[in-house]
Design a protein around this motif. Structure first.
Motif, PDB file in Angstrom:
ATOM      1  N   VAL A  95     -14.611   9.315 -10.068  1.00 22.40           N
ATOM      2  CA  VAL A  95     -15.400   8.173  -9.602  1.00 22.40           C
ATOM      3  C   VAL A  95     -15.252   8.027  -8.093  1.00 22.40           C
ATOM      4  N   VAL A  96     -14.029   8.205  -7.593  1.00 23.22           N
ATOM      5  CA  VAL A  96     -13.785   8.148  -6.149  1.00 23.22           C
ATOM      6  C   VAL A  96     -14.552   9.261  -5.441  1.00 23.22           C
ATOM      7  N   GLN A  97     -14.587  10.436  -6.046  1.00 22.65           N
ATOM      8  CA  GLN A  97     -15.278  11.567  -5.430  1.00 22.65           C
ATOM      9  C   GLN A  97     -16.784  11.352  -5.350  1.00 22.65           C
ATOM     10  N   LYS A 121      -7.156  -4.214  -0.654  1.00 26.09           N
ATOM     11  CA  LYS A 121      -8.090  -4.633   0.386  1.00 26.09           C
ATOM     12  C   LYS A 121      -8.165  -6.155   0.511  1.00 26.09           C
ATOM     13  N   ILE A 122      -8.117  -6.861  -0.601  1.00 23.49           N
ATOM     14  CA  ILE A 122      -8.200  -8.322  -0.556  1.00 23.49           C
ATOM     15  C   ILE A 122      -6.976  -8.902   0.148  1.00 23.49           C
ATOM     16  N   LEU A 123      -5.796  -8.353  -0.141  1.00 26.71           N
ATOM     17  CA  LEU A 123      -4.578  -8.821   0.520  1.00 26.71           C
ATOM     18  C   LEU A 123      -4.638  -8.546   2.018  1.00 26.71           C
ATOM     19  N   GLU A 124      -5.156  -7.384   2.384  1.00 24.48           N
ATOM     20  CA  GLU A 124      -5.270  -7.041   3.807  1.00 24.48           C
ATOM     21  C   GLU A 124      -6.222  -7.992   4.518  1.00 24.48           C
ATOM     22  N   GLU A 125      -7.306  -8.373   3.857  1.00 25.66           N
ATOM     23  CA  GLU A 125      -8.273  -9.284   4.473  1.00 25.66           C
ATOM     24  C   GLU A 125      -7.697 -10.689   4.621  1.00 25.66           C
ATOM     25  N   ARG A 126      -6.826 -11.081   3.701  1.00 22.81           N
ATOM     26  CA  ARG A 126      -6.172 -12.382   3.841  1.00 22.81           C
ATOM     27  C   ARG A 126      -5.258 -12.401   5.058  1.00 22.81           C
ATOM     28  N   LYS A 127      -4.556 -11.290   5.280  1.00 19.08           N
ATOM     29  CA  LYS A 127      -3.607 -11.241   6.392  1.00 19.08           C
ATOM     30  C   LYS A 127      -4.313 -11.296   7.740  1.00 19.08           C
ATOM     31  N   VAL A 128      -5.448 -10.623   7.851  1.00 19.89           N
ATOM     32  CA  VAL A 128      -6.151 -10.565   9.139  1.00 19.89           C
ATOM     33  C   VAL A 128      -7.316 -11.548   9.198  1.00 19.89           C
ATOM     34  N   LYS A 129      -7.428 -12.395   8.165  1.00 15.68           N
ATOM     35  CA  LYS A 129      -8.442 -13.453   8.124  1.00 15.68           C
ATOM     36  C   LYS A 129      -9.860 -12.888   8.244  1.00 15.68           C
ATOM     37  N   LYS A 130     -10.203 -12.029   7.290  1.00 20.91           N
ATOM     38  CA  LYS A 130     -11.557 -11.468   7.236  1.00 20.91           C
ATOM     39  C   LYS A 130     -12.218 -11.872   5.917  1.00 20.91           C
ATOM     40  N   ALA A 131     -12.210 -13.165   5.638  1.00 23.90           N
ATOM     41  CA  ALA A 131     -12.788 -13.647   4.379  1.00 23.90           C
ATOM     42  C   ALA A 131     -14.277 -13.347   4.277  1.00 23.90           C
ATOM     43  N   LEU A 174      -9.259  -6.720  -8.851  1.00 27.94           N
ATOM     44  CA  LEU A 174      -8.451  -5.918  -7.943  1.00 27.94           C
ATOM     45  C   LEU A 174      -9.368  -4.993  -7.150  1.00 27.94           C
ATOM     46  N   LEU A 175      -9.168  -4.941  -5.849  1.00 30.16           N
ATOM     47  CA  LEU A 175      -9.985  -4.091  -4.990  1.00 30.16           C
ATOM     48  C   LEU A 175      -9.053  -3.208  -4.161  1.00 30.16           C
ATOM     49  N   THR A 176      -9.046  -1.923  -4.470  1.00 35.20           N
ATOM     50  CA  THR A 176      -8.180  -0.969  -3.778  1.00 35.20           C
ATOM     51  C   THR A 176      -9.011  -0.129  -2.821  1.00 35.20           C
ATOM     52  N   ARG A 177      -8.558  -0.035  -1.598  1.00 33.02           N
ATOM     53  CA  ARG A 177      -9.242   0.782  -0.590  1.00 33.02           C
ATOM     54  C   ARG A 177      -8.536   2.127  -0.472  1.00 33.02           C
ATOM     55  N   ILE A 178      -9.305   3.197  -0.540  1.00 27.73           N
ATOM     56  CA  ILE A 178      -8.797   4.549  -0.315  1.00 27.73           C
ATOM     57  C   ILE A 178      -9.363   5.011   1.020  1.00 27.73           C
ATOM     58  N   GLU A 179      -8.501   5.201   1.965  1.00 33.12           N
ATOM     59  CA  GLU A 179      -8.923   5.439   3.345  1.00 33.12           C
ATOM     60  C   GLU A 179      -8.425   6.798   3.822  1.00 33.12           C
ATOM     61  N   MET A 180      -9.355   7.668   4.206  1.00 37.21           N
ATOM     62  CA  MET A 180      -9.016   8.957   4.795  1.00 37.21           C
ATOM     63  C   MET A 180      -9.055   8.824   6.311  1.00 37.21           C
ATOM     64  N   GLY A 200       0.811  -1.195   0.000  1.00 38.86           N
ATOM     65  CA  GLY A 200       0.000   0.000   0.000  1.00 38.86           C
ATOM     66  C   GLY A 200       0.851   1.255   0.000  1.00 38.86           C
ATOM     67  N   ILE A 201       0.180   2.399  -0.084  1.00 37.43           N
ATOM     68  CA  ILE A 201       0.844   3.701  -0.095  1.00 37.43           C
ATOM     69  C   ILE A 201       0.235   4.548   1.014  1.00 37.43           C
ATOM     70  N   GLY A 202       1.088   5.180   1.809  1.00 37.75           N
ATOM     71  CA  GLY A 202       0.627   6.066   2.864  1.00 37.75           C
ATOM     72  C   GLY A 202       0.931   7.512   2.532  1.00 37.75           C
ATOM     73  N   PHE A 203       0.036   8.415   2.892  1.00 38.77           N
ATOM     74  CA  PHE A 203       0.209   9.843   2.652  1.00 38.77           C
ATOM     75  C   PHE A 203       0.124  10.572   3.988  1.00 38.77           C
ATOM     76  N   SER A 204       1.173  11.306   4.325  1.00 43.59           N
ATOM     77  CA  SER A 204       1.232  12.087   5.563  1.00 43.59           C
ATOM     78  C   SER A 204       0.853  11.235   6.774  1.00 43.59           C
ATOM     79  N   PRO A 205       1.534  10.095   6.984  1.00 44.92           N
ATOM     80  CA  PRO A 205       1.111   9.171   8.046  1.00 44.92           C
ATOM     81  C   PRO A 205       1.168   9.749   9.453  1.00 44.92           C
ATOM     82  N   ALA A 206       2.013  10.749   9.683  1.00 44.55           N
ATOM     83  CA  ALA A 206       2.131  11.317  11.025  1.00 44.55           C
ATOM     84  C   ALA A 206       1.273  12.564  11.214  1.00 44.55           C
ATOM     85  N   GLY A 207       0.533  12.967  10.178  1.00 45.63           N
ATOM     86  CA  GLY A 207      -0.249  14.190  10.255  1.00 45.63           C
ATOM     87  C   GLY A 207      -1.622  13.975  10.869  1.00 45.63           C
ATOM     88  N   ASP A 208      -2.273  15.082  11.209  1.00 45.70           N
ATOM     89  CA  ASP A 208      -3.633  15.004  11.739  1.00 45.70           C
ATOM     90  C   ASP A 208      -4.623  14.560  10.671  1.00 45.70           C
TER      91      ASP A 208
END
Length: 243
Positions: free
Chosen positions: A130-132, A17-27, A43-49, A1-9
């Motif tokens: 589309v994201v907007q 998202k699919i890879l993340e669900e495999r790691k934490v077992k959320k099938a 492919l399922l990409t999660r954009i998280e604010m 994944g890619i992080g943007f301003s991880p230490a900011g407010d």
């Protein structure tokens, strides 16, 4: 994944998202994705604010609440503003250009590179529109803005432009042959800018529209992007294959 301003407010993360669900077992989440149109193998990409209290303290809502009301502390009130918070993070699509001037136009966006050194002038990628358009509520969102807002002074801008014209006339040396004048220098500047726009492939009207969009000003309606529908290949019938 890619992080943007991880230490900011205010920060964001894009990840598989699919890879993340495999790691934490959320099938079990796959059934929710399927209800939204996802299919196995896609492919399922999660954009998280991500909003921390520091940025939430700076946000105020044109919702009849006063500054400092701390609406985000009440989950039943905050959930009504998911659309506004999403728009504050990713911006609003072109069809929302008629929103009030107070509307913020997005903390981040995906743009199309065009060679301009000023990336704020790059056009928004149609895929980001589309994201907007993620639907959190019906109708236009209520505008969210940060409490700290700078409002440019038109008189100050005009004074700065005049000073630049004086400097430009001095550098050109036009005052050596005849007394300089504002109309004369503005005409020379206009001709030079027209040549520059032609060489760079720029359009002044589009630049003004984009600058107004970034500032949250009202704009003429722009038709949303339409995607071509792709039908699934028709299955061959047994009688057709036999013939």
């Amino acid at each position: 994944g890619i992080g943007f301003s991880p230490a900011g407010d205010l920060s964001a993360a894009w990840y598989d998202k699919i890879l993340e669900e495999r790691k934490v077992k959320k099938a079990w989440m796959r059934e929710i994705h399927k209800a939204g149109g996802w299919e196995l193998g896609m492919l399922l990409t999660r954009i998280e604010m991500r909003y921390r209290r520091g940025i939430l303290n700076e946000l105020e809502v044109a919702y009849g609440t006063e500054k400092g009301a701390r609406w985000f502390d009440d989950p039943y009130v905050a959930i009504r503003h998911l659309g506004e918070m999403w728009g504050f993070g990713v911006g609003y699509p072109p069809e929302y250009d008629a929103l009030p001037d107070a509307t913020y136009r997005g903390w981040m966006r995906l743009a199309l590179p065009d060679g301009d050194s000023n990336r704020t002038r790059w056009a928004t990628d149609p895929l980001w529109e589309v994201v907007q358009r993620v639907p959190f509520a019906q109708g236009l969102p209520k505008p969210l803005k940060r409490a700290k807002e700078a409002k440019p002074d038109l008189d100050q801008i005009d004074a700065e432009i005049r000073g630049m014209l004086v400097t430009r006339a001095m550098l050109r040396g036009s005052y050596l042959t005849a007394p300089s004048s504002i109309p004369q220098e503005m005409q020379a500047c206009q001709e030079r800018i027209a040549e520059w726009d032609a060489a760079k492939g720029r359009n002044f009207a589009e630049d003004v529209r984009e600058r107004a969009r970034m500032a949250g000003k009202k704009l003429p309606y722009k038709a949303p992007l339409e995607f071509r529908q792709r039908g699934r290949p028709r299955k061959q019938r047994l009688d057709e294959s036999a013939s």
